[in-house]
Design an enzyme around this catalytic site. Sequence first.
Site, mmCIF file in Angstrom:
data_model
loop_
_atom_site.group_PDB
_atom_site.id
_atom_site.type_symbol
_atom_site.label_atom_id
_atom_site.label_comp_id
_atom_site.label_asym_id
_atom_site.label_seq_id
_atom_site.Cartn_x
_atom_site.Cartn_y
_atom_site.Cartn_z
ATOM 1 C CB CYS A 116 -6.014 3.429 1.097
ATOM 2 S SG CYS A 116 -4.199 3.349 1.106
ATOM 3 C CG HIS A 215 -6.580 0.770 -2.741
ATOM 4 N ND1 HIS A 215 -7.048 2.031 -3.035
ATOM 5 C CD2 HIS A 215 -5.401 0.948 -2.091
ATOM 6 C CE1 HIS A 215 -6.186 2.938 -2.600
ATOM 7 N NE2 HIS A 215 -5.185 2.311 -2.027
ATOM 8 C CD GLU A 217 -10.087 1.463 -4.742
ATOM 9 O OE1 GLU A 217 -8.988 2.024 -4.916
ATOM 10 O OE2 GLU A 217 -10.425 0.981 -3.635
#
Length: 249
Positions: A116, A215, A217
Amino acid sequence: MPPVIAISAYAEAVDRGVWRAITSTFLPHAYAESVRAAGGIALLVPPRPDADPDLAEAILDRVDGLVIAGGPDVDPRCYGAAPDPHTQPPHPERDATEIALVRAALRRGTPMLGICRGMQVMAVAGGGRLIQHLPDVVGHDGHAFAPGTYTDHPVRILPGTRLATILGEAVTVPSSHHQAVATHPGYLASAYAPDGTLEAMEMPGRPFRVGVQWHPEVSRDGRLFTALIEAADQGGSAARRQASTVSIP
């Protein structure tokens, strides 16, 4: 020895228990957990007021890979632009630290993943520019419906790219951003959203250097982190590898 991955972090006021507004180094745990799940060791790197090329080199001497994490907007002055009314207040120490780390990683061949904001930092460090408020360009807020939330949307990955070998040619991703990369010198565009927003870029013919606008994660799909750890394991510093074989009396 598992690869050690430096992850850039926040340094901001945080409330914790009875303590209020304590300046803290922190990062959502999903980043560290994603590195752990992929077989690496996470090491947080806070912003530094003295960030410069020598400091970045000293940090990367001690690690095998780098993640530039998500976070607040990059200061437009870093790419020669005036701030848009929608752009967040600047974080100069974080900008300086992350830009120095990206440039050092490029010089050294350190495997790197930008997430990001991290992808945007990679572009800016290379002389690129950002779109400061994406809804003004695409006409909707589908990349970030509301602050503090993620929205899922499809991404088309260009065939023949490194990203395509990792994720295939289509994937649905969790997204939360109101800015995007406009220009990215030295990087190849590797994925787009349906509205034409650049969603990923990579540096061809080099060690692992990938930036994604989403994202990973917070996704259950750990393939990007696995690819980073594999690259870090193959290209880890000789000094660290030698240290792992030394027996301590």
